[in-house]
Design a protein around this motif. Structure first.
Motif, PDB file in Angstrom:
ATOM      1  N   ARG A 187       0.872  -1.245   0.013  1.00 41.87           N
ATOM      2  CA  ARG A 187      -0.036  -0.082  -0.010  1.00 41.87           C
ATOM      3  C   ARG A 187       0.970   1.251  -0.104  1.00 41.87           C
ATOM      4  N   GLN A 188       1.957   1.380   0.795  1.00 38.01           N
ATOM      5  CA  GLN A 188       2.974   2.434   0.763  1.00 38.01           C
ATOM      6  C   GLN A 188       3.450   2.725  -0.645  1.00 38.01           C
ATOM      7  N   LYS A 222       0.909   3.920  -3.127  1.00 36.18           N
ATOM      8  CA  LYS A 222       0.583   5.461  -2.775  1.00 36.18           C
ATOM      9  C   LYS A 222       1.751   6.179  -3.302  1.00 36.18           C
ATOM     10  N   GLU A 245       1.138   6.227  -7.000  1.00 29.23           N
ATOM     11  CA  GLU A 245       0.295   7.427  -7.546  1.00 29.23           C
ATOM     12  C   GLU A 245       0.514   8.886  -7.563  1.00 29.23           C
ATOM     13  N   GLN A 246       1.608   9.040  -6.595  1.00 31.54           N
ATOM     14  CA  GLN A 246       1.921  10.370  -6.537  1.00 31.54           C
ATOM     15  C   GLN A 246       2.960  10.772  -7.669  1.00 31.54           C
ATOM     16  N   ASN A 289      -8.619   3.687  -3.037  1.00 28.56           N
ATOM     17  CA  ASN A 289      -8.000   3.332  -1.827  1.00 28.56           C
ATOM     18  C   ASN A 289      -8.501   2.506  -0.789  1.00 28.56           C
TER      19      ASN A 289
END
Length: 503
Positions: free
Chosen positions: A289-290, A293, A296-297, A368
């Motif tokens: 998940r990290q 994220k 995505e950024q 998410n």
């Protein structure tokens, strides 16, 4: 051999042999003394004949040969009875694990080629620990003969050590304590050359997998001064845990460096040095998940600078695929109608991890909250992967916006958990039953008569304060009001005084 029509197995069909081992003296002794009493001398002779189709000192594939050569080499005639007898003997070898037969169809041709893959005979310890083989040998030669055969294949320890209480200490020197490898000068050309000259079977297996982490890669990148070093080294003797480790790496898109980082953390191995798969999955999910994220950024940043170019390539899983019977097929959702047919969709739903399957319903990134919700169902509820994919089909594939909520997804997962839905087939039956209940509810709602609706409306009105009794008029309002004259009024007064006793 499962061939129902002998016309598919004639002397004109071609075959080839594959083996990746060579027979040792103990293997030959196992064939003659152990396997031959179970399958017969002719089957063992055929095994030896197939073995020598590949030259001694080599492994790999043999040349393509017609089955006529195998029949003539076995002393059989060219007729239907001989082919049937040959199939029976091969079936015996297949049943005891010495042979595996496959039928291959050549593209753009009607020709069928047979592959005979030979397997190494089991060692004495492996054979006698396999219950069904040991029981079959007992039925063939008797209990006491089995005991004698096992004693003849192994040497016992000295009498001095047999009953002594010994403390065993491993003083062997590990590889990296004696040898130093130059990791900085890794030869990529050598690796590519070895891949090219490897047998096609091995190279195809490597190409079909997204993440195959070997023990050599793992131990090469793992820190030498880590407290978990000894536990990681024991994975070399634990292929089952290494396979589970590979599946976790594939499921959460982890590299070898990521796996080494996770294995170096405290709590991944227990006190006995055994890998804790659940704990590893928890931490791998957090890392996944990290990383998602951060990706995505990064994608949003690159999109603003017009450098971003998306790629949607996905690799097929390296695990063994499971077939789906037609009676358990589910219809393809409208979102994926142009992507795959019904058989491909059900195969994906049966074999893919949910982290890959959910992406097919979204043109971009998965929300998410939905990814976290499914991760909770996987890690906390312990629902199998195919059941989670069925849940995704039931919630998202129905194209009903009212279902795509945290409350509804959690309610469906809890219901599956309480009903012990732990297989793909049970999940399909559950989804179909829910669809029938919903259809029956809609039909019942549409068939309610209008009178019932009116009564229901009256009942709702009574709860709001209105009276449930009908309003009955006592005096009709339609009667006209007549005016009384003076004479009639005087007559009425006279009657009233008379009734009061006055004259």
């Amino acid at each position: 051999m499962r061939i129902h029509n002998l016309l598919y197995f004639t002397e004109h069909h071609r075959f080839y042999i594959f083996r990746d081992f060579s027979l040792s003296s103990i293997d030959s002794k196992m064939l003659v003394q152990i396997y031959q009493p179970m399958v017969g001398a002719f089957a063992i002779a055929m095994y030896q004949q197939l073995y020598h189709y590949i030259n001694d000192g080599r492994t790999g594939y043999s040349k393509l040969e017609p089955l006529r050569k195998l029949l003539l080499g076995s002393g059989l005639e060219m007729n239907e009875q001989s082919r049937k007898y040959l199939m029976d003997q091969m079936s015996k070898l297949e049943a005891v694990g010495l042979l595996q037969t496959s039928r291959l169809a050549i593209a753009d041709s009607t020709e069928v080629v047979y592959e005979f893959e030979l397997a190494r005979p089991l060692s004495p310890a492996e054979f006698f620990s396999t219950v069904h083989l040991a029981m079959l040998l007992r039925d063939k030669v008797g209990k006491y003969a089995v005991i004698e055969l096992r004693e003849s294949l192994a040497s016992s320890e000295p009498d001095e050590l047999a009953h002594a209480q010994l403390e065993k200490e491993n003083i062997s020197v590990p590889f990296y304590d004696l040898f130093k490898l130059n990791v900085q000068s890794f030869d990529s050309e050598l690796e590519q050359a070895l891949m090219e000259v490897a047998p096609a079977r091995a190279s195809a297996k490597l190409q079909s997998a997204e993440a195959i982490i070997t023990f050599g890669e793992l131990i090469l990148r793992f820190p030498r001064n880590s407290g978990n070093r000894s536990s990681v080294e024991r994975l070399r003797l634990q292929p089952d845990q290494l396979e589970e480790l590979n599946y976790v790496a594939y499921k959460y898109h982890l590299s070898v460096a990521d796996i080494c980082r996770l294995l170096d953390e405290d709590g991944v191995f227990n006190e006995l040095g055994k890998l804790q798969i659940d704990e590893l999955q928890q931490r791998a999910a957090q890392m996944y998940r990290q990383d998602k994220k951060r990706d995505e950024q990064k994608e949003r940043l690159l999109a603003h600078t017009q450098i971003f170019a998306g790629e949607s390539a996905q690799a097929e899983p390296s695990e063994e695929e499971y077939e789906v019977d037609e009676q358990y097929f589910l219809q393809v959702p409208q979102q994926l109608a142009t992507y795959c047919d019904i058989q491909q969709y059900n195969m994906l739903m049966r074999n893919e991890p949910y982290t890959h399957f959910i992406k097919r319903f979204f043109p971009g990134a998965v929300p998410n909250w939905l990814d976290q919700q499914l991760g909770q169902i996987d890690l906390n509820y312990k629902l199998p992967e195919p059941v989670i994919n069925i849940l995704i089909h039931y919630v998202i594939g129905s194209n009903d916006n009212n279902r795509i909520t945290k409350t509804f997804i959690d309610a469906v997962a809890s219901n599956m958990l309480m009903k012990r839905i732990d297989t793909f087939e049970k999940a399909v039956v559950y989804v179909r039953e829910q669809a029938r209940l919903e259809l029956a509810k809609e039909l019942k709602k549409d068939s309610v008569p209008q009178t019932n609706s009116a009564r229901a409306g009256g009942a709702r009105g009574s709860r709001s304060g209105a009276s449930r009794k009908p309003i009955i008029p006592i005096v009709s309002d339609s009667q006209a009001v007549q005016k009384v004259s003076e004479d009639e009024l005087e007559e009425l007064r006279r009657l009233a005084r008379k009734l009061d006793g006055k004259s």
